[in-house]
Enzyme design. Structure first.
Site, PDB file in Angstrom:
ATOM      1  N   VAL A  75       0.857  -1.438  -0.122  1.00 22.60           N
ATOM      2  CA  VAL A  75       0.330   0.279   0.054  1.00 22.60           C
ATOM      3  C   VAL A  75       0.657   0.955  -0.240  1.00 22.60           C
ATOM      4  O   VAL A  75       1.616   1.712   0.555  1.00 22.60           O
ATOM      5  CB  VAL A  75      -1.138  -0.116   1.181  1.00 22.60           C
ATOM      6  N   ALA A 120       4.029   4.096   3.584  1.00 24.04           N
ATOM      7  CA  ALA A 120       4.094   2.781   2.296  1.00 24.04           C
ATOM      8  C   ALA A 120       4.296   1.402   3.628  1.00 24.04           C
ATOM      9  O   ALA A 120       4.313   1.799   4.644  1.00 24.04           O
ATOM     10  CB  ALA A 120       4.976   3.079   1.016  1.00 24.04           C
ATOM     11  N   LYS A 121       3.198   0.593   3.011  1.00 13.68           N
ATOM     12  CA  LYS A 121       3.658  -0.721   3.765  1.00 13.68           C
ATOM     13  C   LYS A 121       3.416  -1.899   3.033  1.00 13.68           C
ATOM     14  O   LYS A 121       2.485  -1.611   2.162  1.00 13.68           O
ATOM     15  CB  LYS A 121       2.371  -0.539   4.867  1.00 13.68           C
ATOM     16  N   GLY A 122       3.652  -2.774   3.281  1.00  9.89           N
ATOM     17  CA  GLY A 122       3.730  -3.675   2.670  1.00  9.89           C
ATOM     18  C   GLY A 122       4.283  -5.520   3.091  1.00  9.89           C
ATOM     19  O   GLY A 122       4.240  -5.126   4.639  1.00  9.89           O
ATOM     20  N   ASP A 161      10.793  -5.211   8.603  1.00  2.00           N
ATOM     21  CA  ASP A 161       9.256  -4.798   9.336  1.00  2.00           C
ATOM     22  C   ASP A 161       8.933  -6.665  10.445  1.00  2.00           C
ATOM     23  O   ASP A 161      10.158  -7.321   9.925  1.00  2.00           O
ATOM     24  CB  ASP A 161       8.473  -4.802   8.821  1.00  2.00           C
TER      25      ASP A 161
END
Ligand code: NAD
Length: 447
Positions: A75, A120-122, A161
């Site tokens: 995202v 953002a992050k995934g 992460d």
């Protein structure tokens, strides 16, 4: 004053909705928006929604020969201030709502500490504990290949992460580099191994940033009953990368680390744990439990200890409506992302307990990731001392701005603003959203 933990609290678990990541972000956002009455509500809504959401299938051949299919997400919440920035996590509970909520948090965090990145992050929904290194490498390469040009040094920059590491970042770099030969691809990811363009100080940066920010908050006289860190009693939930560094730096400042926990439980010593013994015990046994000259307590007991600083540095949603009322700390420093629900925030505020919010407290990690990106672009490396000095200046500046904003909130007794939240989290978000709204206005909505 008692140095004993409160009797074992029987924590009433929160309703599932209280822990819903999307709802938490919505409530926090709404609380800040109520202060931003002179900003166009339409503009504010643009800042809430993600810019781009990607879902990909990640098929791999398992070690036993069968084909398995995983699902991955990325995202990009916002790119107003620069390329997207945010971690990639591998965990069985990774979901699009969670990734989306964490991406929004990254936008606000980057804007707050003024690094030129968006949020953002995934993640990939998988259980890394059941996957071999080879299988994890294949998941990583296939995921990154599927994302294609949706990531890149000036587009969207991943980082480690939950259950991803510098090794994962090395695989990402290698995959992206194979797909884009002949250009400097080092800045496509941060959190890389040192030999492969990683930065000095990145591993320690989040815990270090927590301590810098807490130290500044105390020096500004913002924490009632706490004028310095020397002699402060500290309890830390989660003795991992963030918690361990925070413990060490606070100890160096004369604080007493009276309790720490990990996923197996907690240990407590009212006189202060010996960190050398604790680290050796954790290294040899895999847990803090059973460390010499300390007493085993439960993770819930740790949260209820009488102390000056409580640092949740493990998981989200740990402090909720079922246990917030038992907390006796003067200041909570959010090492983890969203460890406190909005309902718990209200209980803590009513009790006069201050919360140094995640988007400020744990922003040291993304700050040094930014330094890594700059060093990669410049083909240069900076010494550790320089990085730590830059980090301290930036954390102090962000803390000063949040405290100034907090002190400017209208008084609680003003009738027309009685319902407004006046906590540090809301102040940090107001500071961040106002900057983003200004930039959005300057750039204009395209076309
Ligand atoms: P880590 O995996 O190194 O450490 C997490 C620790 O929490 C481990 O010791 C684990 O045993 C413990 N833990 C797990 N469940 C627990 C429970 N129920 N009770 C008590 N302890 C528990 O992770 P980390 O890098 O230290 O990150 C910690 C938190 O900080 C995460 O929420 C992460 O998203 C957040 N964070 C990390 C960074 C970073 O740069 N590392 C940056 C920003 C935010």
């Amino acid at each position: 004053m008692s140095h004993e933990p409160a009797s074992a609290p029987h924590s009433n678990g929160p309703a599932a909705d209280e822990l819903n990541p999307e709802r938490i972000i919505d409530v926090q956002f709404e609380r800040a928006r109520e202060h931003l009455t002179d900003i166009d509500p339409g503009l504010i809504q643009v800042l809430r929604r993600p810019r781009r959401t990607i879902t990909v299938n990640v098929p791999i051949q398992r070690d036993d020969g069968r084909l398995d299919n995983f699902v991955g997400y990325r995202v990009l919440h916002n790119r107003l201030l620069g390329p997207g920035k945010g971690g990639i996590r591998y965990h069985p509970r990774v979901s699009l709502p969670e990734v989306g909520a964490l991406a929004a948090l990254m936008t606000w965090k980057c804007a707050l500490v003024r690094v030129p990145f968006g949020g953002a992050k995934g993640g990939v929904t998988c259980d890394p504990k059941e996957l071999s290194d080879r299988e994890l490498r294949h998941i990583t390469r296939r995921f990154i290949a599927e994302l294609g040009d949706n990531i890149g040094p000036y587009t969207d920059i991943p980082a480690p992460d939950l259950y991803t590491s510098s090794q994962t970042m090395a695989w990402i770099l290698d995959t992206f580099d194979s797909m884009h030969p002949g250009q400097n691809n080092l800045p496509v990811v941060t959190g890389k191994p040192l030999e492969l363009g990683g930065s000095e100080g990145r591993d320690e940066a989040t815990g270090r940033g927590c301590v810098y920010s807490a130290e500044r908050l105390v020096a500004l006289g913002a924490v009632p009953g706490l004028s310095e860190l020397t002699g402060a009693r500290v309890a830390i939930q989660g003795y991992g990368e963030v918690g361990r560094v925070a413990a060490q730096l606070l100890h160096e400042r004369g604080a007493r680390i009276i309790a720490v926990s990990d996923s197996r439980g907690a240990v407590f010593d009212p006189e202060g744990l010996d960190l050398v013994t604790l680290n050796a015990h954790k290294a040899s046994s895999g847990s803090v439990l059973g460390c010499a000259e300390s007493r085993n307590i439960s993770s819930e007991e740790l949260l209820a200890l009488e102390c000056d600083l409580l640092i949740p540095a493990a998981l989200g949603g740990q402090i909720h409506s079922g246990n917030a009322g038992r907390i006796q700390a003067k200041l909570i420093v959010e090492g983890a992302n969203r460890p406190i629900t909005p309902e718990a925030d209200d209980i803590l505020t009513a009790q006069g307990i201050l919360v140094l919010p995640d988007i400020l407290a744990n922003a040291g990690g993304v700050t040094v990731s930014y330094y890594e990106w700059v060093q990669n672009i410049e083909h240069h490396t900076w010494p550790l001392e320089e990085i730590n000095n830059k980090l301290r200046v930036r954390m102090n500046d962000a803390t000063d701005r949040v405290v100034a904003r907090w002190r400017q909130f209208p008084p609680a007794n003003a009738e027309e603003t009685a319902a407004l939240r006046r906590d540090l989290r809301t102040a940090a978000l107001v500071e961040s959203l106002e900057r983003l709204a200004r930039v959005l206005q300057q750039r204009g909505i395209w076309p």
